[in-house]
Write a protein that holds these residues in place. Sequence first.
Motif, PDB file in Angstrom:
ATOM      1  N   LEU A 168      14.729  -8.020 -14.688  1.00 35.47           N
ATOM      2  CA  LEU A 168      13.957  -7.647 -15.880  1.00 35.47           C
ATOM      3  C   LEU A 168      12.729  -6.821 -15.536  1.00 35.47           C
ATOM      4  N   MET A 169      12.291  -6.895 -14.283  1.00 39.78           N
ATOM      5  CA  MET A 169      11.100  -6.158 -13.871  1.00 39.78           C
ATOM      6  C   MET A 169      11.413  -4.730 -13.440  1.00 39.78           C
ATOM      7  N   SER A 170      12.677  -4.398 -13.298  1.00 39.04           N
ATOM      8  CA  SER A 170      13.042  -3.054 -12.870  1.00 39.04           C
ATOM      9  C   SER A 170      12.547  -2.015 -13.870  1.00 39.04           C
TER      10      SER A 170
ATOM     11  N   SER B 210      -3.603   1.264  -8.609  1.00 35.96           N
ATOM     12  CA  SER B 210      -3.044   0.844  -7.342  1.00 35.96           C
ATOM     13  C   SER B 210      -1.641   0.321  -7.634  1.00 35.96           C
ATOM     14  N   PHE B 211      -0.614   1.029  -7.164  1.00 37.42           N
ATOM     15  CA  PHE B 211       0.779   0.634  -7.393  1.00 37.42           C
ATOM     16  C   PHE B 211       1.163  -0.390  -6.337  1.00 37.42           C
ATOM     17  N   ASP B 212       1.527  -1.584  -6.780  1.00 35.75           N
ATOM     18  CA  ASP B 212       1.701  -2.714  -5.876  1.00 35.75           C
ATOM     19  C   ASP B 212       3.094  -3.313  -6.034  1.00 35.75           C
ATOM     20  N   THR B 213       3.988  -2.933  -5.139  1.00 32.73           N
ATOM     21  CA  THR B 213       5.344  -3.473  -5.145  1.00 32.73           C
ATOM     22  C   THR B 213       5.936  -3.354  -3.750  1.00 32.73           C
ATOM     23  N   THR B 214       6.864  -4.239  -3.428  1.00 30.51           N
ATOM     24  CA  THR B 214       7.589  -4.154  -2.163  1.00 30.51           C
ATOM     25  C   THR B 214       8.830  -3.286  -2.290  1.00 30.51           C
ATOM     26  N   ASN B 215       9.106  -2.805  -3.499  1.00 26.25           N
ATOM     27  CA  ASN B 215      10.300  -2.019  -3.790  1.00 26.25           C
ATOM     28  C   ASN B 215       9.933  -0.533  -3.744  1.00 26.25           C
ATOM     29  N   SER B 216      10.376   0.178  -2.710  1.00 28.66           N
ATOM     30  CA  SER B 216       9.988   1.578  -2.549  1.00 28.66           C
ATOM     31  C   SER B 216      10.555   2.471  -3.653  1.00 28.66           C
ATOM     32  N   ASP B 217      11.727   2.134  -4.181  1.00 29.79           N
ATOM     33  CA  ASP B 217      12.294   2.921  -5.285  1.00 29.79           C
ATOM     34  C   ASP B 217      11.450   2.759  -6.545  1.00 29.79           C
ATOM     35  N   GLU B 218      11.004   1.540  -6.802  1.00 28.42           N
ATOM     36  CA  GLU B 218      10.140   1.297  -7.947  1.00 28.42           C
ATOM     37  C   GLU B 218       8.793   1.995  -7.758  1.00 28.42           C
ATOM     38  N   MET B 219       8.295   1.980  -6.522  1.00 28.07           N
ATOM     39  CA  MET B 219       7.041   2.669  -6.220  1.00 28.07           C
ATOM     40  C   MET B 219       7.167   4.157  -6.537  1.00 28.07           C
ATOM     41  N   ARG B 220       8.264   4.761  -6.106  1.00 27.96           N
ATOM     42  CA  ARG B 220       8.484   6.177  -6.369  1.00 27.96           C
ATOM     43  C   ARG B 220       8.539   6.453  -7.874  1.00 27.96           C
TER      44      ARG B 220
ATOM     45  N   LYS C 150       9.095   4.213   4.848  1.00 30.62           N
ATOM     46  CA  LYS C 150       9.226   4.541   3.423  1.00 30.62           C
ATOM     47  C   LYS C 150       7.871   4.721   2.752  1.00 30.62           C
ATOM     48  N   MET C 151       6.940   3.832   3.038  1.00 32.76           N
ATOM     49  CA  MET C 151       5.649   3.890   2.351  1.00 32.76           C
ATOM     50  C   MET C 151       4.780   5.041   2.864  1.00 32.76           C
ATOM     51  N   THR C 152       4.873   5.337   4.165  1.00 29.65           N
ATOM     52  CA  THR C 152       4.120   6.497   4.656  1.00 29.65           C
ATOM     53  C   THR C 152       4.729   7.798   4.137  1.00 29.65           C
ATOM     54  N   ASP C 153       6.043   7.827   3.981  1.00 27.65           N
ATOM     55  CA  ASP C 153       6.687   9.000   3.373  1.00 27.65           C
ATOM     56  C   ASP C 153       6.158   9.225   1.959  1.00 27.65           C
ATOM     57  N   LEU C 154       6.081   8.161   1.174  1.00 27.69           N
ATOM     58  CA  LEU C 154       5.593   8.273  -0.198  1.00 27.69           C
ATOM     59  C   LEU C 154       4.127   8.699  -0.229  1.00 27.69           C
ATOM     60  N   ALA C 155       3.321   8.099   0.647  1.00 28.64           N
ATOM     61  CA  ALA C 155       1.899   8.454   0.690  1.00 28.64           C
ATOM     62  C   ALA C 155       1.716   9.929   1.026  1.00 28.64           C
ATOM     63  N   ALA C 156       2.516  10.432   1.969  1.00 31.09           N
ATOM     64  CA  ALA C 156       2.423  11.839   2.352  1.00 31.09           C
ATOM     65  C   ALA C 156       2.920  12.748   1.230  1.00 31.09           C
ATOM     66  N   GLU C 157       4.026  12.378   0.607  1.00 29.72           N
ATOM     67  CA  GLU C 157       4.609  13.209  -0.445  1.00 29.72           C
ATOM     68  C   GLU C 157       3.700  13.314  -1.658  1.00 29.72           C
ATOM     69  N   PHE C 158       3.115  12.197  -2.064  1.00 26.45           N
ATOM     70  CA  PHE C 158       2.315  12.183  -3.286  1.00 26.45           C
ATOM     71  C   PHE C 158       0.812  12.285  -3.019  1.00 26.45           C
ATOM     72  N   ASP C 159       0.427  12.409  -1.748  1.00 24.32           N
ATOM     73  CA  ASP C 159      -0.980  12.545  -1.355  1.00 24.32           C
ATOM     74  C   ASP C 159      -1.815  11.364  -1.840  1.00 24.32           C
TER      75      ASP C 159
END
Length: 303
Positions: free
Chosen positions: A50-52, A68-78, A104-113
């Motif tokens: 239900l949280m998806s 601050s986006f706070d999740t362990t799910n990298s797809d949800e973070m994206r 995964k998280m460093t990729d997202l941080a780099a991609e979205f600055d």
Amino acid sequence: MILIGENIHIISKSVREALENRDENSVKELIRVQNNMDYIDLNVGPAKGLMSGVLPWLAELAGDKKISFDTTNSDEMRSGLEGYKNNACAFINSTSKDEPRLEKMTDLAAEFDCNLIALTLSKETGIPKTSDGRLEIAFEIYEKCAEKGIDNSKIYFDPLILPVSVEQSQALEAINTIKMIKESFDPPVNTIIGLSNISNGSPKELRPLINRVFAVLAFGAGLDSAIIDAKDTGLVRILRMLENGNPQNSTDELYIKLSDMIKDFSDVESITYDKNDEEQSVIIKTVNILTGKKIYSHSFTQI
């Protein structure tokens, strides 16, 4: 200091239900009570079932609030980041040393600055008991960040606070870790804590006191950001007062002395205060607990 509100967190049953049911009115009220924060943390855990898809929905409700986006799910973070217009200010909360999460998280941080919160732990070591051990993990995470071109100003290391009622010695170890991290990188990186962890397990009436005094000590160590209870307006006032250097009373002056004590590597015995003032006496007792001068008990303020 950047203050991030912790009041949207699925550990709370009422918050979880509001998120699962997409209860717009309840969530908007949770956002409203955090108007005194610089950011709001959207902790949706693994974001399954239900949280998806809840992060993009929350980001839209937050409007122009910094998030601050706070999740362990990298797809949800994206998904949350893709629907947010102010990614250069956003936080990703969080990564650890462990793969594939770190990748995964460093990729997202780099991609979205984005700003990246990095926890000084791994599955192999857990939370190291020493500040040296935590610093070693910080260096390993830093190397990955550097590979991805993430600027030092975007990195926020969390030394990980353990409850003083369970691991008393670790309160001072976390303070020492903050100081070491601030001194060990050039250009400097940032530090952040989840403040409420320090008082977990302590009596409800003691938690604000423990949180406030620990925050003051952490500020003196060079803390850059804290995830806190936005409803604790006393804590917010104290932190803003420390930042502005504008004490309003003798208790504020004591807080400044305690912050400077940590900054200057001095000791609580050197602090002068009004021993006839009950509030100031209790603050000093709390410092003695957090720095290991006295043994913690749930009744330490009465001793």
